[in-house]
Write a protein that holds these residues in place. Structure first.
Motif, short mmCIF file in Angstrom:
data_model
loop_
_atom_site.label_atom_id
_atom_site.label_comp_id
_atom_site.label_asym_id
_atom_site.label_seq_id
_atom_site.Cartn_x
_atom_site.Cartn_y
_atom_site.Cartn_z
N ALA A 1 0.82 -1.37 0.17
CA ALA A 1 0.00 -0.33 0.01
C ALA A 1 0.44 1.44 -0.03
CB ALA A 1 -1.23 0.03 0.59
N ALA A 2 2.17 0.96 1.25
CA ALA A 2 2.54 2.95 0.56
C ALA A 2 3.88 2.77 0.30
CB ALA A 2 3.54 2.09 1.71
N ASP A 3 4.33 1.82 -0.95
CA ASP A 3 4.93 1.58 -1.90
C ASP A 3 4.01 2.23 -3.04
OD1 ASP A 3 7.00 0.21 -1.35
OD2 ASP A 3 6.87 -1.34 -1.79
N GLU B 1 13.66 10.00 11.84
CA GLU B 1 14.15 10.75 10.20
C GLU B 1 13.26 11.50 9.07
OE1 GLU B 1 16.18 8.92 5.87
OE2 GLU B 1 15.93 7.38 8.51
N SER B 2 11.90 10.13 9.69
CA SER B 2 10.66 10.22 8.33
C SER B 2 9.89 11.63 8.89
CB SER B 2 9.82 9.14 8.32
OG SER B 2 9.45 8.68 9.49
N TYR B 3 10.15 11.87 10.20
CA TYR B 3 8.98 12.97 10.89
C TYR B 3 10.34 14.10 10.71
CZ TYR B 3 6.86 15.95 14.29
OH TYR B 3 5.75 16.69 14.42
N SER B 4 11.01 14.31 10.47
CA SER B 4 12.01 15.35 10.02
C SER B 4 11.49 15.64 8.91
CB SER B 4 13.20 15.23 10.53
OG SER B 4 14.41 16.47 10.10
N ALA B 5 11.75 14.79 8.00
CA ALA B 5 11.31 14.81 6.24
C ALA B 5 9.72 15.80 6.46
CB ALA B 5 11.38 13.52 5.69
N THR C 1 3.56 9.49 3.08
CA THR C 1 3.61 8.23 3.70
C THR C 1 4.36 7.50 3.73
OG1 THR C 1 2.59 8.28 0.91
CG2 THR C 1 3.63 6.21 1.59
N ASP C 2 6.13 8.01 3.77
CA ASP C 2 7.27 6.93 4.62
C ASP C 2 6.94 7.24 6.00
OD1 ASP C 2 8.24 6.69 2.43
OD2 ASP C 2 9.56 8.60 2.08
N GLY D 1 4.16 2.26 11.18
CA GLY D 1 2.79 0.61 10.79
C GLY D 1 2.07 0.88 10.50
N GLY D 2 1.91 2.07 9.07
CA GLY D 2 1.09 2.14 8.04
C GLY D 2 0.24 2.64 8.10
N ARG D 3 -0.31 3.62 8.92
CA ARG D 3 -0.87 5.37 9.79
C ARG D 3 -0.16 6.07 10.70
NH1 ARG D 3 -5.89 1.80 13.90
NH2 ARG D 3 -4.19 1.52 15.66
#
Length: 501
Positions: A165-167, A371-375, A441-442, A448-450
């Motif tokens: 789903a994420a991809d 990392e993903s939250y910073s991005a 999305t990342d 965990g998907g949400r």
């Protein structure tokens, strides 16, 4: 007498328990319920394990319905969850794991041996029924271990579904952004072509320097190359999305919207993301199940380290000179050369390996969240800066330049130069918006998907204002051949918004 009855009763209960354990059957859903619930709760989507022609027909009808209109991000994810063959293949792991569980929970088959021998004055018949006692005694523990492995497989399969789903979301964002960039590149190329044509006519009339003419021609040549490059990137991104959605044939003719979704007005405040990820990520839960399973297996290895085989058999022999002989036999391996230390050491090493992998998974998950939250934060701020600052200022400059041109206060080539400067701003906003949706999305995947429940509901978006509209590159009208010195009449073109519409 009472003690004998109690002993018989206990024996009967034990045998009944073993018999029930030996009758383990397959579940109705085959473990797929975990995947289905995960898709419903975390994605709001449906998943189907296609096994029959009826399932295949239902998936086809649903897919055709979703593809009948321009494809949104959620619809693309739903199509992928229904049609991605790699995902369907991963569902097969559920059947394999459940088969191992059922096999582990069934009683071993008894053995039967028959032999008939002759000698000079008679013959003999030997009949033996045997049963592996050790396998029966360890049946409950073995079943428990396989049930843990089955739960681990269900979690891993559900996590694989979330990854697909994420991809798909990322492929969708890239495909829409690439098509949007290709359309804008074509608009820039048309504007550059008109400017090059105008420069050529003025050069032929002797009213344009060689340097200025070369600049216009260079810009046009570069814009042609950019269109080719943007078109190829659009094709590549679209095909990646097609693969993720598992489409072929006529299904590849799906339509995408002309632009990416708007940037949310507000970015939700997210707290305790690492803790949420530790509780919510399925790969961590699966790693825990794996470690527990290995720990149980280690206990079984220690319990059976000295006895690897224990068989009990019933004998019924007959010889002509002796008649019938009845009795039993016990077969046990004698631990003379192998005391089971290697088996226990191997189990302990596997346990330590699993425990360290679990710890590394948790460490990686925490790092991925940070990392993903910073991005996510940075990409939102950059996209908002383009939306609220860069694009409105560029639009103001474009409007003012057009007014000056219409008032004979600016030349057509000053207008063309301004158009070239607009290109970077519009492309920058398209890239910034794409980066935001990819970053979101990342972040969802790392959690965990949400996103956390409180962050799932965003404030409604305000109506788009003119300040968020980016100007389209202005295309000058070529002057008539007999009047090369006159300025072309330019009508203000309808401005496009910041996303190339």
């Amino acid at each position: 007498m009472m003690r004998l009855l109690a002993h018989r009763r206990a024996t009967s209960i034990a045998l009944a328990t073993l018999f029930m354990a030996g009758c383990t059957t397959f579940s109705k859903d085959g473990g797929f319920n975990t995947v289905s619930l995960t898709a419903s709760e975390r994605l709001g989507k449906d998943v189907v394990y296609v096994k029959t022609d009826e399932d295949r027909e239902a998936v086809f009808r649903r897919t055709q319905e979703l593809l009948s209109k321009p494809l949104g991000m959620d619809e693309a994810v739903q199509v992928a969850l229904l049609n991605n063959r790699g995902l369907q293949a991963s569902y097969g792991e559920l059947g394999i794991s459940e088969a191992d569980l059922v096999q582990a929970g069934r009683l071993p088959n008894p053995g039967f041996t028959f032999s008939r021998t002759h000698w000079s004055d008679g013959f003999g018949i030997s009949r033996t029924f045997s049963m592996g006692v050790l396998a029966i005694l360890t049946l409950p523990v073995a079943t428990h271990i396989e049930s843990q492995r089955f739960e681990q497989t269900r979690l891993e399969t559900a996590n694989a579904m979330l990854a697909v789903a994420a991809d798909t979301r990322k492929a969708y964002v890239s495909a829409v952004a690439a098509e949007q960039a290709a359309v804008y590149a074509a608009q820039v190329k048309d504007s550059a072509e008109a400017g090059a044509e105008l420069a050529l006519r003025m050069r032929q009339a002797g009213n344009f320097s060689k340097l200025d003419y070369a600049r216009e021609q260079a810009f046009y040549a570069e814009s042609v190359a950019e269109v080719a490059k943007a078109t190829q990137q659009s094709v590549s991104a679209r095909e990646k999305l097609t693969r993720m959605m598992g489409l072929w044939g006529s299904g590849t003719q799906f339509k995408l919207p002309e632009r990416l979704p708007d940037l949310p007005n507000d970015r939700p405040q997210l707290n305790d993301l690492e803790g949420f990820a530790m509780r919510n990520r399925l790969d961590i839960q699966a790693a825990k199940q794996r470690t527990q399973s290995v720990a149980s297996s280690l206990g079984l290895s220690k319990a059976t380290r000295f006895i690897n085989a224990l068989d009990v058999g019933y004998l019924n022999n007959f010889e002509t000179d002796k008649g019938h002989e009845r009795g039993y036999e016990i077969s046990v391996e004698i631990p003379i050369f192998d005391w089971g230390s290697a088996k226990v050491a191997r189990a302990e090493a596997i346990y330590m390996q699993s425990a360290n992998r679990l710890a590394q998974t948790a460490i990686d998950a925490r790092s991925e969240v940070r990392e993903s939250y910073s991005a996510y934060v940075t990409s939102y701020d950059v996209a908002r800066h383009y939306r609220d600052e860069v694009v409105p200022v560029r639009k103001t400059i474009s409007d003012e330049m057009l007014l000056r041109y219409n008032g004979m206060l600016a030349s057509v080539f000053e207008l063309l130069a301004d158009s070239r400067e607009q290109v970077a701003a519009v492309n920058g906003y398209i890239d910034a918006l794409k980066d935001f949706w990819l970053a979101e999305t990342d972040l969802q995947q790392s959690l965990g998907g949400r996103l956390p429940p409180l962050a799932m509901t965003r404030a409604p978006e305000a109506p788009r204002s003119d300040a968020t509209d980016a100007p389209a590159p202005q295309t000058p009208s070529a002057p008539a051949q007999e009047s090369p010195l006159s300025a072309p009449t330019m009508q203000p073109a309808s401005p496009t918004n910041s996303k190339g519409e």
